[in-house]
Design a protein around this motif. Structure first.
Motif, PDB file in Angstrom:
ATOM      1  N   LYS A   3       0.866  -1.092   0.015  1.00  0.00           N
ATOM      2  CA  LYS A   3      -0.006   0.079   0.267  1.00  0.00           C
ATOM      3  C   LYS A   3       0.909   1.397  -0.053  1.00  0.00           C
ATOM      4  O   LYS A   3       1.870   1.157   0.713  1.00  0.00           O
ATOM      5  CB  LYS A   3      -1.012   0.158   1.342  1.00  0.00           C
ATOM      6  N   LEU A   4       0.587   2.179  -0.529  1.00  0.00           N
ATOM      7  CA  LEU A   4       1.113   3.591  -0.746  1.00  0.00           C
ATOM      8  C   LEU A   4       0.645   4.270   0.521  1.00  0.00           C
ATOM      9  O   LEU A   4      -0.531   4.590   0.786  1.00  0.00           O
ATOM     10  CB  LEU A   4       0.709   4.197  -1.989  1.00  0.00           C
ATOM     11  N   LYS A   5       1.646   4.780   1.587  1.00  0.00           N
ATOM     12  CA  LYS A   5       1.391   5.322   2.750  1.00  0.00           C
ATOM     13  C   LYS A   5       1.586   7.020   2.445  1.00  0.00           C
ATOM     14  O   LYS A   5       2.496   7.115   2.088  1.00  0.00           O
ATOM     15  CB  LYS A   5       2.245   4.974   3.815  1.00  0.00           C
ATOM     16  N   ILE A   6       0.404   7.493   2.565  1.00  0.00           N
ATOM     17  CA  ILE A   6       0.445   8.892   2.263  1.00  0.00           C
ATOM     18  C   ILE A   6       0.124   9.907   3.448  1.00  0.00           C
ATOM     19  O   ILE A   6      -0.914   9.469   4.481  1.00  0.00           O
ATOM     20  CB  ILE A   6      -0.531   9.374   1.173  1.00  0.00           C
ATOM     21  N   ALA A   7       0.957  10.828   4.016  1.00  0.00           N
ATOM     22  CA  ALA A   7       0.779  11.562   5.037  1.00  0.00           C
ATOM     23  C   ALA A   7      -0.133  12.895   4.718  1.00  0.00           C
ATOM     24  O   ALA A   7       0.276  13.559   3.591  1.00  0.00           O
ATOM     25  CB  ALA A   7       2.124  11.944   5.765  1.00  0.00           C
ATOM     26  N   ILE A   8      -0.889  13.279   5.448  1.00  0.00           N
ATOM     27  CA  ILE A   8      -1.662  14.386   5.213  1.00  0.00           C
ATOM     28  C   ILE A   8      -1.898  15.167   6.690  1.00  0.00           C
ATOM     29  O   ILE A   8      -1.838  14.447   7.682  1.00  0.00           O
ATOM     30  CB  ILE A   8      -2.948  14.371   4.405  1.00  0.00           C
ATOM     31  N   GLN A   9      -2.100  16.521   6.752  1.00  0.00           N
ATOM     32  CA  GLN A   9      -2.155  17.236   8.010  1.00  0.00           C
ATOM     33  C   GLN A   9      -3.515  16.793   8.750  1.00  0.00           C
ATOM     34  O   GLN A   9      -4.514  16.397   8.111  1.00  0.00           O
ATOM     35  CB  GLN A   9      -2.252  18.833   7.515  1.00  0.00           C
ATOM     36  N   LYS A  10      -3.261  16.686   9.840  1.00  0.00           N
ATOM     37  CA  LYS A  10      -4.298  15.850  11.040  1.00  0.00           C
ATOM     38  C   LYS A  10      -5.618  16.927  10.885  1.00  0.00           C
ATOM     39  O   LYS A  10      -6.635  16.238  10.784  1.00  0.00           O
ATOM     40  CB  LYS A  10      -3.891  16.113  12.374  1.00  0.00           C
ATOM     41  N   SER A  11      -5.611  18.136  10.565  1.00  0.00           N
ATOM     42  CA  SER A  11      -6.637  19.014  10.811  1.00  0.00           C
ATOM     43  C   SER A  11      -6.560  20.404  10.070  1.00  0.00           C
ATOM     44  O   SER A  11      -5.363  20.683   9.685  1.00  0.00           O
ATOM     45  CB  SER A  11      -7.059  19.247  12.212  1.00  0.00           C
ATOM     46  N   GLY A  12      -7.454  21.202   9.403  1.00  0.00           N
ATOM     47  CA  GLY A  12      -7.334  22.406   8.960  1.00  0.00           C
ATOM     48  C   GLY A  12      -7.773  22.237   7.493  1.00  0.00           C
ATOM     49  O   GLY A  12      -8.043  21.298   6.894  1.00  0.00           O
ATOM     50  N   ARG A  13      -7.283  23.635   6.798  1.00  0.00           N
ATOM     51  CA  ARG A  13      -7.835  23.672   5.559  1.00  0.00           C
ATOM     52  C   ARG A  13      -7.045  22.799   4.409  1.00  0.00           C
ATOM     53  O   ARG A  13      -7.618  21.871   3.671  1.00  0.00           O
ATOM     54  CB  ARG A  13      -7.629  25.050   4.952  1.00  0.00           C
ATOM     55  N   LEU A  14      -5.849  22.406   4.835  1.00  0.00           N
ATOM     56  CA  LEU A  14      -5.053  21.738   3.978  1.00  0.00           C
ATOM     57  C   LEU A  14      -5.426  20.131   4.049  1.00  0.00           C
ATOM     58  O   LEU A  14      -5.544  19.284   3.154  1.00  0.00           O
ATOM     59  CB  LEU A  14      -3.631  21.647   4.440  1.00  0.00           C
ATOM     60  N   ASN A  15      -5.949  19.648   5.276  1.00  0.00           N
ATOM     61  CA  ASN A  15      -6.446  18.476   5.544  1.00  0.00           C
ATOM     62  C   ASN A  15      -7.803  18.186   4.486  1.00  0.00           C
ATOM     63  O   ASN A  15      -7.911  17.340   3.973  1.00  0.00           O
ATOM     64  CB  ASN A  15      -6.796  18.231   7.135  1.00  0.00           C
ATOM     65  N   GLU A  16      -8.714  19.229   4.695  1.00  0.00           N
ATOM     66  CA  GLU A  16      -9.709  19.186   4.054  1.00  0.00           C
ATOM     67  C   GLU A  16      -9.638  19.001   2.493  1.00  0.00           C
ATOM     68  O   GLU A  16     -10.355  18.312   1.648  1.00  0.00           O
ATOM     69  CB  GLU A  16     -10.762  20.479   4.305  1.00  0.00           C
ATOM     70  N   ASP A  17      -8.877  19.952   1.826  1.00  0.00           N
ATOM     71  CA  ASP A  17      -8.343  19.990   0.650  1.00  0.00           C
ATOM     72  C   ASP A  17      -7.718  18.842   0.057  1.00  0.00           C
ATOM     73  O   ASP A  17      -8.111  18.171  -1.133  1.00  0.00           O
ATOM     74  CB  ASP A  17      -7.622  21.131   0.217  1.00  0.00           C
ATOM     75  N   SER A  18      -6.908  18.230   1.047  1.00  0.00           N
ATOM     76  CA  SER A  18      -6.165  16.991   0.414  1.00  0.00           C
ATOM     77  C   SER A  18      -6.941  15.689   0.433  1.00  0.00           C
ATOM     78  O   SER A  18      -7.071  14.867  -0.667  1.00  0.00           O
ATOM     79  CB  SER A  18      -5.082  16.602   1.688  1.00  0.00           C
ATOM     80  N   LEU A  19      -8.034  15.763   1.280  1.00  0.00           N
ATOM     81  CA  LEU A  19      -9.061  14.660   1.521  1.00  0.00           C
ATOM     82  C   LEU A  19      -9.964  14.860  -0.066  1.00  0.00           C
ATOM     83  O   LEU A  19     -10.372  13.732  -0.526  1.00  0.00           O
ATOM     84  CB  LEU A  19      -9.958  14.510   2.630  1.00  0.00           C
ATOM     85  N   LYS A  20     -10.208  15.874  -0.015  1.00  0.00           N
ATOM     86  CA  LYS A  20     -11.164  16.175  -1.381  1.00  0.00           C
ATOM     87  C   LYS A  20     -10.562  16.000  -2.686  1.00  0.00           C
ATOM     88  O   LYS A  20     -11.093  15.243  -3.597  1.00  0.00           O
ATOM     89  CB  LYS A  20     -11.579  17.866  -1.453  1.00  0.00           C
ATOM     90  N   ILE A  21      -9.168  16.015  -2.867  1.00  0.00           N
ATOM     91  CA  ILE A  21      -8.457  15.672  -4.115  1.00  0.00           C
ATOM     92  C   ILE A  21      -8.495  14.244  -4.436  1.00  0.00           C
ATOM     93  O   ILE A  21      -8.658  13.796  -5.382  1.00  0.00           O
ATOM     94  CB  ILE A  21      -7.084  16.279  -4.529  1.00  0.00           C
ATOM     95  N   LEU A  22      -8.085  13.498  -3.120  1.00  0.00           N
ATOM     96  CA  LEU A  22      -8.152  11.897  -3.050  1.00  0.00           C
ATOM     97  C   LEU A  22      -9.671  11.438  -3.307  1.00  0.00           C
ATOM     98  O   LEU A  22      -9.624  10.647  -4.209  1.00  0.00           O
ATOM     99  CB  LEU A  22      -7.875  11.649  -1.754  1.00  0.00           C
ATOM    100  N   LYS A  23     -10.656  12.244  -2.950  1.00  0.00           N
ATOM    101  CA  LYS A  23     -12.105  11.727  -3.464  1.00  0.00           C
ATOM    102  C   LYS A  23     -12.405  11.853  -4.753  1.00  0.00           C
ATOM    103  O   LYS A  23     -12.707  11.191  -5.410  1.00  0.00           O
ATOM    104  CB  LYS A  23     -13.201  12.529  -2.433  1.00  0.00           C
ATOM    105  N   ASP A  24     -11.853  12.981  -5.221  1.00  0.00           N
ATOM    106  CA  ASP A  24     -11.968  13.629  -6.745  1.00  0.00           C
ATOM    107  C   ASP A  24     -11.281  12.405  -7.595  1.00  0.00           C
ATOM    108  O   ASP A  24     -11.602  12.183  -8.661  1.00  0.00           O
ATOM    109  CB  ASP A  24     -11.671  14.762  -6.963  1.00  0.00           C
ATOM    110  N   CYS A  25     -10.193  11.774  -6.970  1.00  0.00           N
ATOM    111  CA  CYS A  25      -9.468  10.911  -7.913  1.00  0.00           C
ATOM    112  C   CYS A  25     -10.166   9.539  -7.604  1.00  0.00           C
ATOM    113  O   CYS A  25      -9.585   8.558  -8.083  1.00  0.00           O
ATOM    114  CB  CYS A  25      -8.121  10.757  -7.282  1.00  0.00           C
ATOM    115  N   GLY A  26     -11.207   9.207  -7.046  1.00  0.00           N
ATOM    116  CA  GLY A  26     -12.014   8.066  -6.566  1.00  0.00           C
ATOM    117  C   GLY A  26     -11.553   7.203  -5.695  1.00  0.00           C
ATOM    118  O   GLY A  26     -11.555   6.030  -5.724  1.00  0.00           O
ATOM    119  N   VAL A  27     -10.687   7.879  -4.765  1.00  0.00           N
ATOM    120  CA  VAL A  27      -9.938   7.076  -3.558  1.00  0.00           C
ATOM    121  C   VAL A  27     -11.140   7.491  -2.500  1.00  0.00           C
ATOM    122  O   VAL A  27     -11.090   8.423  -1.974  1.00  0.00           O
ATOM    123  CB  VAL A  27      -8.617   7.474  -3.293  1.00  0.00           C
ATOM    124  N   SER A  28     -11.815   6.374  -2.206  1.00  0.00           N
ATOM    125  CA  SER A  28     -12.608   6.305  -0.989  1.00  0.00           C
ATOM    126  C   SER A  28     -11.910   6.145   0.167  1.00  0.00           C
ATOM    127  O   SER A  28     -11.463   4.848   0.714  1.00  0.00           O
ATOM    128  CB  SER A  28     -13.613   5.487  -1.125  1.00  0.00           C
TER     129      SER A  28
END
Length: 285
Positions: A3-28
């Motif tokens: 599995k590809l291990k990806i780190a993202i910020q725990k909270s805040g705007r960068l967290n939200e935007d990071s999860l959104k682009i993953l979702k837009d990439c079809g990653v649930s």
């Protein structure tokens, strides 16, 4: 299975935007409340929610394979880590700010002053480049309050809209660097993880291209089609279809967001009518 291990910020705007682009990439992502680690249901990826400032070291140690973080953090703590993709969101700048009523003519006015910041490496490099010596006070947290309580003469912090500076009676006087979210990679990433990263990058690029483009449909008299095609290069070339009304055609193409209104104005001048604009969800080139 790798599995590809990806780190993202725990909270805040960068967290939200990071999860959104993953979702837009079809990653649930199956992430419950307060989880520090979560796996995707439909893609070989595992997300680790980490403190922003700790992420560069986790990358060096190989604890995570890649990360989504701000360029400003890489400048401060991770200049040895390569950027493989710029993401275009969470844009900000690292700036010098001083009290509104303070005099400022040039960078030389910071000579001998006290500067509060969470980015000491970035600030020190900036000062040295400009031949200025100042006293740095490292603060983790609300840097903007420092001048108001007499701790510093100036601050260096990240600025988005500038509203926080305004609320604290500060004014921006120097821009040190511009920043946006990026994907960076661990030097210890395995070949198997690299293969997964390439697939993820392909999806990210498709999403980003779509975000920066609009689909345009318009009607035009046939004697204007050639002129309009010159305005609309599209991905290869525009699609031209005959309309039921004799002497007219429907033209379909793609417009870049950066030049959107200029192109629309030019289309109207050249005889385009019934212009429809649609968002694009993905663009696979």
């Amino acid at each position: 299975m790798t599995k590809l291990k990806i780190a993202i910020q725990k909270s805040g705007r960068l967290n939200e935007d990071s999860l959104k682009i993953l979702k837009d990439c079809g990653v649930s992502i199956d992430n419950g409340n307060d989880q520090l680690k979560a796996s995707a249901r439909n893609f070989p990826i595992e997300v680790l929610y980490l403190r922003n400032g700790d992420i560069p070291q986790y990358l060096r140690d190989g604890v995570v394979d890649i990360a989504i973080l701000g360029e400003n953090l890489l400048v401060e703590k991770g200049q040895d880590l390569p950027v493989v993709e710029k993401l275009g969101f969470s844009k900000c700048r690292v700036c010098v700010a001083i009290p509104k009523n303070a005099f400022y003519n040039s960078i030389k006015d910071l000579e001998g002053k006290k500067i509060a910041t969470s980015y000491p490496n970035t600030v020190q490099a900036f000062l040295e480049k400009n031949g200025v010596t100042a006293d740095l006070h490292i603060i983790n947290g609300s840097v903007e309050i420092a001048p108001n309580i007499g701790l510093a003469d100036a601050i260096v912090d990240i600025v988005s809209s500038g509203s926080t500076l305004f609320k604290n009676n500060l004014k921006e006087v120097e821009e040190i660097l511009k920043s946006e979210a990026v994907v960076t990679v661990s030097p210890k990433i395995s070949d198997e993880a690299k293969t997964i990263l390439e697939k993820l990058q392909f999806r990210i690029q498709s999403v980003l291209k779509a975000r920066n483009s609009k689909y345009v449909l318009l009607n035009a008299p046939n004697d204007k089609v050639d002129d309009i095609i010159k305005i609309l290069p599209g991905m290869k070339s525009p699609t031209v279809l005959p309309l039921a009304q004799k002497g007219w055609s429907s033209i379909h193409s793609v417009i870049n967001e950066d030049t959107f209104w200029e192109v629309i104005d030019e289309l109207k001048v050249n005889g385009a009518e019934g212009i429809l604009i649609c968002p694009i969800e993905k663009m696979v080139l």
